[in-house]
Design an enzyme around this catalytic site. Structure first.
Site, PDB file in Angstrom:
ATOM      1  N   LYS A  80       0.849  -1.182   0.000  1.00 26.00           N
ATOM      2  CA  LYS A  80       0.000   0.000   0.000  1.00 26.00           C
ATOM      3  C   LYS A  80       0.891   1.240   0.000  1.00 26.00           C
ATOM      4  CE  LYS A  80      -3.917   1.921   2.665  1.00 26.00           C
ATOM      5  NZ  LYS A  80      -4.803   1.653   3.821  1.00 26.00           N
ATOM      6  N   SER A 159      -9.492   1.719   3.002  1.00 24.65           N
ATOM      7  CA  SER A 159      -8.681   2.515   2.095  1.00 24.65           C
ATOM      8  C   SER A 159      -7.659   1.715   1.305  1.00 24.65           C
ATOM      9  CB  SER A 159      -7.948   3.601   2.899  1.00 24.65           C
ATOM     10  OG  SER A 159      -7.058   3.024   3.834  1.00 24.65           O
ATOM     11  N   SER A 183      -9.802  -0.681   6.987  1.00 23.97           N
ATOM     12  CA  SER A 183      -9.196  -0.546   5.658  1.00 23.97           C
ATOM     13  C   SER A 183      -8.517  -1.787   5.106  1.00 23.97           C
ATOM     14  CB  SER A 183      -8.194   0.616   5.663  1.00 23.97           C
ATOM     15  OG  SER A 183      -8.870   1.843   5.816  1.00 23.97           O
TER      16      SER A 183
END
Length: 457
Positions: A80, A159, A183
């Site tokens: 990420k 996210s 997330s």
């Protein structure tokens, strides 16, 4: 037909690599080529091809010399875009940071840990800007499309949007995300894969771009609980996994009767309850009871504001009030500015209430695990959410509602696919444990996974 290495679980790919059936260099080349040729260009923000090939060649040499670093040797991993990866900019899904930040000088601690286990870093995956949304929409780098939807574009969840889609699209076997309000678990649920959120503090956070220091946690998005267990051990720097299979017979699990089923889609409830029936047949004992703290948490957020918002405002105040605020997603700016209204007394009240509620829930739950749907709905349509701010806010709140409870109460949790809801989209079964109960949670989830998926009884 050529075997796609990105479509395999870590366990499957590890067997091939350790057995000499495939070389890490071949794996890395195929995975990187597949990423570059993939139709959805919003999944990865950047590739780290040079690093990946260097790591793959080093892995290959170790294997040929009989010096394998272990089960994760040569396994590709995506990161990420909030983890420092030496030599590239950590942008946290933001054009502003991509412009202003210098390339990371060293790896984040967990990036270094997985590299030390022999893993191959393929690149940075997309995310909600600053990790501040559960939907995964990013106006700067594009929004990854949920690959489980075959007819119309649906959200990936956030996210850790790129992480969920990269694994679900068979580009990589694992991607590492962060989880402040859901997330990791949300994109795992909406994309039909496994997502494990560790107890906050289980891994070092050095080199990880923060959102809320009181809530931020990390974890892998992958294909199986076994994969998550292997990654967990490596991220902790452990020599070997410590989670082990535990019998389901006699296991006690709480199903909350309040909040988490409010306005849930019938298909989600049906898939969850079918998994409960299968687990019951396997000897799991369920108790349905109200957890008063759930309602108190939502009331506290309504009266005092959200803990994540207070800390995000402190972190981003200069950015959202400065001359370049226009370069940030307006929805992120708007949501972050709510933190300006949270006074210091209110912030301290939130922290005090959190401690009290954690203690109360710990007493109520005791040695039991907790289960409920990861998200109360399947992945919503993407296009309406791009233009309708009111719909965006309402959908974001509902998407985060179930998972944020666990973050506030400092739980660990694993989202496991349990069936399909509306439009045949995946539904996630969230199995959670109290703080620092990770070993037991993972041990139980390892045995429960095929039952939850409906693969066996």
């Amino acid at each position: 037909m050529t075997l796609s290495y990105g479509s395999l679980s870590i366990a499957q790919l590890s067997t091939l690599i350790q057995g000499g059936s495939v070389d890490p260099v071949t794996v890395a080349e195929q995975v990187l080529d597949a990423i570059e040729s993939h139709d959805d260009k919003a999944v990865f923000i950047s590739l780290t091809r040079e690093r990946a090939m260097a790591e793959a060649h080093a892995s290959s040499k170790r294997l040929n010399d009989g010096r394998s670093l272990g089960l994760l040797e040569g396994i590709p991993v995506a990161w990420k875009d909030l983890f420092d990866v030496a030599g590239s900019v950590t942008a946290a899904g933001s054009r502003l940071l991509l412009r202003d930040q210098a390339p990371a000088a060293v790896d984040a601690a967990v990036v270094s840990a997985l590299a030390s286990a022999g893993m191959v870093a393929t690149g940075r995956v997309n995310m909600s800007e600053f990790a501040f949304s559960g939907l995964g929409i990013n106006p700067h780098f594009g929004t990854p499309k949920n690959p489980r939807s075959t007819d119309v574009a649906r959200i990936p969840g956030g996210s850790s949007s790129g992480s969920g889609v990269a694994v679900a699209s068979a580009l990589v076997p694992v991607s590492i995300g962060s989880d402040t309000g859901g997330s990791v678990r949300i994109p795992a649920a909406l994309n039909g894969i496994v997502g494990y959120k560790a107890t906050r503090g289980r891994y070092p956070m050095t080199g990880v771009f923060p959102l809320s220091g009181s809530l931020d946690s990390l974890g892998p998005l992958c294909r199986s609980v076994q994969d998550a267990i292997w990654i967990d051990a490596a991220m902790r720097g452990a020599m070997a996994p410590t989670a082990s299979r535990r019998p389901l017979a006699g296991l006690e699990v709480v199903i909350p009767t309040n909040v988490v089923f409010d306005d849930a889609e019938p298909g989600v409830v049906a898939a969850f309850e079918a998994a409960v029936e299968r687990l019951s047949a396997a000897g799991v004992m369920f108790t349905r009871l109200e957890i008063p703290a759930f309602a108190e948490i939502l009331q506290l957020m309504a009266s005092h504001g959200a803990l994540v918002t207070a800390e995000a405002y402190w972190l981003h105040k200069a950015r959202i009030t400065g001359p370049d605020a226009g370069l940030i997603d307006p929805r992120v700016v708007s949501r972050t500015r709510f933190g300006e209204e949270i006074t210091l007394p209110h912030y301290l009240d939130i922290l005090s209430a959190r401690k009290r509620l954690i203690e109360a829930v710990d007493r109520l739950v005791g040695d039991r695990l907790i289960a409920f749907p990861t998200v109360a709905h399947v992945a919503p349509l993407l296009e309406p959410l791009k233009t309708d701010d009111q719909l965006f806010v309402a959908t974001n709140g509902k998407t985060l509602r179930n998972t944020l409870l666990g973050n506030f109460l400092d739980w660990c949790g694993v989202s496991i696919p349990c069936g399909a809801g509306d439009a045949g989209m995946p539904v996630g079964f969230l199995l959670s444990g109290l703080a620092r109960g990770d070993e037991r949670l993972l041990s139980v989830a390892l045995v429960a996974e095929p039952v939850i998926r409906g693969e066996t009884i």
